[in-house]
Every structure is written in C-alpha cells, then in structure tokens.
Design a protein around this motif. Structure first.
Motif, short mmCIF file in Angstrom:
data_model
loop_
_atom_site.label_atom_id
_atom_site.label_comp_id
_atom_site.label_asym_id
_atom_site.label_seq_id
_atom_site.Cartn_x
_atom_site.Cartn_y
_atom_site.Cartn_z
N ARG A 103 -3.05 -2.80 -4.82
CA ARG A 103 -3.52 -2.70 -3.44
C ARG A 103 -4.61 -3.74 -3.16
NH1 ARG A 103 -2.66 2.75 -4.60
NH2 ARG A 103 -4.84 3.11 -5.15
N HIS B 271 0.84 -1.20 0.00
CA HIS B 271 0.00 0.00 0.00
C HIS B 271 0.88 1.26 0.00
CE1 HIS B 271 -3.81 2.12 0.74
NE2 HIS B 271 -3.03 2.97 1.38
N LYS C 161 -4.21 -7.13 -0.69
CA LYS C 161 -5.12 -7.30 0.45
C LYS C 161 -5.93 -8.57 0.32
CE LYS C 161 -5.07 -2.40 1.28
NZ LYS C 161 -5.62 -1.12 0.89
N SER D 261 -4.11 0.82 -7.75
CA SER D 261 -5.35 0.36 -7.12
C SER D 261 -5.48 -1.16 -7.23
CB SER D 261 -6.55 1.04 -7.79
OG SER D 261 -7.75 0.53 -7.29
N THR E 123 2.70 1.72 -3.38
CA THR E 123 1.85 2.20 -4.49
C THR E 123 1.58 3.69 -4.41
OG1 THR E 123 -0.25 1.67 -3.38
CG2 THR E 123 0.73 -0.05 -4.79
#
Length: 120
Positions: free
Chosen positions: A40, A21, A44, A37, A24
């Motif tokens: 990320r 995160h 996750k 995006s 990025t």
C-alpha cells in the motif's frame, strides 16, 4: 498542462494505488500489516512522487529525480505483487502486474521527454 492531474501517469498511478489498496485487503490477516502494508505504501509512493516532482517542475533536475523515485516505487510494488501472486491466490494480481508494467513504460517515456524537452 495546468496541473499534475493532466498527466496520464498521475491518473493511472492514482487509479492503480486505489486498486492495490483494495486488493491488499483481501490478504490473510497475518499479511495485512506485512506485505500488504508495504505494498500500500509503495503504490501510493508512485503517485505521491509524481505529484511532488510536478510541484518542483521549475527545477528540471528535481522533477526528473522525483519521477525516478516514482519509477523505483513502481518496481518495488511490482515485486511485491509478484510475491503475493506466488504466496496467495488473489484475484486481479496478474492484471495489476501488467498494469504496472505498462505504467512503468509510460513513466520511463515521460522521464525521457522531460530530459529532452522540458523548458523551465
């Protein structure tokens, strides 16, 4: 094992998702909502699938299925990191790729363990 938090693969994937995160956010603005995006979300997804699988651990096949989803998300994340490495000069990308390769091996080993030894 009392909690998914006792799993090494959970702890590593959580730590790496936080690191990814942060990495990025170093991307150029035009990439924040493109590959940033997607990376990320996929990073996750690794940890989220471990947690969801653990929640279904009484159903061995479901547990394995979610661990496989986790491994698939890891491969997606690694691929995106490799793209970023080629397209952008961002510090720590190579380290994250190495970390994910090691985590992938751990997830694979854990899947094998669950397949052979998991008692419900």
């Amino acid at each position: 094992m009392k909690s998914y938090k006792d799993l090494d693969i959970y702890n590593l994937s959580f730590e790496y998702a936080i690191e990814v995160h942060k990495i990025t956010l170093k991307l150029p603005n035009y990439e924040l909502y493109e590959i940033g995006s997607q990376l990320r979300r996929s990073s996750k997804s690794i940890v989220n699938n471990i947690v969801e699988g653990y929640g279904r651990r009484k159903y061995k096949a479901d547990f394995i299925k979610f661990l496989i989803y986790s491994q698939a998300s890891l491969l997606e994340s690694t691929n995106q990191l490799e793209m970023i490495k080629v397209l952008h000069n961002i510090e720590d990308i190579e380290l994250m790729i190495e970390n994910y390769n090691k985590l992938g091996a751990k997830i694979f080993s854990f899947i094998s363990y669950v397949e052979k030894n998991w008692k419900v």
